[in-house]
Design an enzyme around this catalytic site. Structure first.
Site, PDB file in Angstrom:
ATOM      1  N   ARG A  11       0.831  -1.201   0.000  1.00 42.77           N
ATOM      2  CA  ARG A  11       0.000   0.000   0.000  1.00 42.77           C
ATOM      3  C   ARG A  11       0.868   1.254   0.000  1.00 42.77           C
ATOM      4  O   ARG A  11       1.047   1.911  -1.015  1.00 42.77           O
ATOM      5  CB  ARG A  11      -0.944  -0.027   1.208  1.00 42.77           C
ATOM      6  CG  ARG A  11      -2.117   0.964   1.115  1.00 42.77           C
ATOM      7  CD  ARG A  11      -1.776   2.373   1.501  1.00 42.77           C
ATOM      8  NE  ARG A  11      -1.304   2.525   2.868  1.00 42.77           N
ATOM      9  CZ  ARG A  11      -0.858   3.668   3.366  1.00 42.77           C
ATOM     10  NH1 ARG A  11      -0.811   4.751   2.600  1.00 42.77           N
ATOM     11  NH2 ARG A  11      -0.416   3.744   4.613  1.00 42.77           N
ATOM     12  N   ASP A  12       1.455   1.608   1.122  1.00 43.80           N
ATOM     13  CA  ASP A  12       2.231   2.846   1.198  1.00 43.80           C
ATOM     14  C   ASP A  12       3.502   2.765   0.368  1.00 43.80           C
ATOM     15  O   ASP A  12       4.026   3.784  -0.067  1.00 43.80           O
ATOM     16  CB  ASP A  12       2.585   3.155   2.660  1.00 43.80           C
ATOM     17  CG  ASP A  12       3.063   4.583   2.850  1.00 43.80           C
ATOM     18  OD1 ASP A  12       2.439   5.493   2.283  1.00 43.80           O
ATOM     19  OD2 ASP A  12       4.069   4.798   3.546  1.00 43.80           O
ATOM     20  N   HIS A 205       9.458   7.376   8.169  1.00 46.70           N
ATOM     21  CA  HIS A 205      10.133   7.430   6.868  1.00 46.70           C
ATOM     22  C   HIS A 205      11.600   7.755   7.115  1.00 46.70           C
ATOM     23  O   HIS A 205      11.952   8.381   8.111  1.00 46.70           O
ATOM     24  CB  HIS A 205       9.493   8.489   5.968  1.00 46.70           C
ATOM     25  CG  HIS A 205       8.167   8.069   5.424  1.00 46.70           C
ATOM     26  ND1 HIS A 205       7.819   8.228   4.104  1.00 46.70           N
ATOM     27  CD2 HIS A 205       7.095   7.490   6.017  1.00 46.70           C
ATOM     28  CE1 HIS A 205       6.588   7.764   3.902  1.00 46.70           C
ATOM     29  NE2 HIS A 205       6.128   7.322   5.060  1.00 46.70           N
ATOM     30  N   CYS A 239       4.199   9.338   0.563  1.00 51.47           N
ATOM     31  CA  CYS A 239       2.864   9.906   0.379  1.00 51.47           C
ATOM     32  C   CYS A 239       2.832  10.726  -0.909  1.00 51.47           C
ATOM     33  O   CYS A 239       3.626  11.655  -1.065  1.00 51.47           O
ATOM     34  CB  CYS A 239       2.487  10.784   1.570  1.00 51.47           C
ATOM     35  SG  CYS A 239       0.888  11.609   1.373  1.00 51.47           S
TER      36      CYS A 239
END
Length: 300
Positions: A11-12, A205, A239
């Site tokens: 996903r991310d 991150h 993101c």
């Protein structure tokens, strides 16, 4: 000592990549992750395919997930996303509330207060349906548009989220990779008071090479208290609505750090090492993770 690792590469990881990975390749990645022993995997995001085309096949991916030992997580941002998550029969939903109004508008089209109100509705409906819920406070360490985010702001947002609908887990996200261990300690103290008794999860991150230091700090602070750390195979992702927010911490690198520091994760890191090369081929560029290149030490 144990730490739960939540895998987010499907996903991310993939959502911020220029390449669109097809459904069979996503499922092959997911199968390897599960085979390594990862037991919570954020596999899909139920968002508008026009805004995040990398996640347009969420239902197809969900339909192909190997059920049983893994708890499958879907990211949702609104009630339409929850409807899709329920239809896809995921086990958990992760709902994002952004700590700053500007980033919240860029990410979800609403301000933070409206995001909290949406979480209240989503959390209540998800719990009624028997799904496990996580509310993630995004940009908790800093915002690409408003700059530094104060601990007081995070405290208010977190307290309001918990009051709106008690989640099964709260997560604090360094969405743009600006955090340092001192902030982790401060926010851990905030969570201990504003989300007392609720398991804590962290999303780091490595944009500025502080992600692994932050992750180890979070694990050390937890002690005997359950804690979860997000990571992404190969260190891919970020993101799409946060400029330069690239580079999740790599799962294999995180596992090496945790295992060498005395933590048990239940995951076989060696099984994950071939993924770096596979992902590099799929994405068309070398992935950031280091362990696949350097190898385990001592050598197997």
């Amino acid at each position: 000592m144990t730490v739960s690792v939540v895998e987010v590469s499907p996903r991310d990881g993939l959502q911020n990549e220029a390449a669109i990975v097809d459904t069979p390749d996503k499922l092959a990645l997911i199968t390897t992750l599960a085979a390594a022993g990862l037991r919570r995997i954020e596999a899909v995001s139920f968002v508008h395919p026009g805004r995040v085309p990398q996640m347009a096949d969420a239902e197809a991916v969900a339909a192909g997930l190997p059920r049983a030992r893994v708890s499958w997580i879907g990211l949702v941002l609104n009630e339409r996303g929850l409807d899709r998550a329920l239809a896809a029969a995921v086990d958990e939903v992760n709902v994002v509330v952004v700590a700053t109004d500007t980033f919240s508008h860029r990410n979800q089209g609403v301000d933070t207060a409206a995001g909290i109100a949406a979480w209240a509705r989503i959390g209540a409906r998800a719990r009624e349906a028997g799904l496990r819920t996580t509310v993630t406070v995004a940009a908790a360490f800093g915002c690409p548009f408003e700059g530094a985010v104060s601990p007081e702001r995070v405290r208010t947002v977190l307290a309001d989220c918990v009051a709106a609908a008690a989640p099964d887990e709260v997560a604090l996200a360094d969405t743009i990779g600006v955090g340092v261990p001192a902030q982790v300690r401060a926010l851990a103290a905030t969570a201990a008071t504003e989300a007392r008794g609720i398991p804590l999860r962290w999303h780091f991150h490595n944009t500025r090479n502080t992600g692994y230091a932050n992750a180890l700090t979070a694990a050390d602070l937890a002690g005997a208290t359950p804690v979860a750390l997000d990571s992404s195979a190969g260190g891919i992702g970020g993101c799409p609505f946060a400029p330069a927010a690239t580079g999740n911490i790599a799962t294999e690198d995180l596992l090496y750090l945790l295992h060498q520091s005395g933590y048990d994760t239940g995951v076989d890191v060696e099984t994950l090492l071939p993924l770096a090369s596979r992902l590099s081929t799929l994405l068309g560029h070398e992935v950031p993770g280091q362990l696949a290149r350097a190898g385990l030490f001592p050598p197997a």
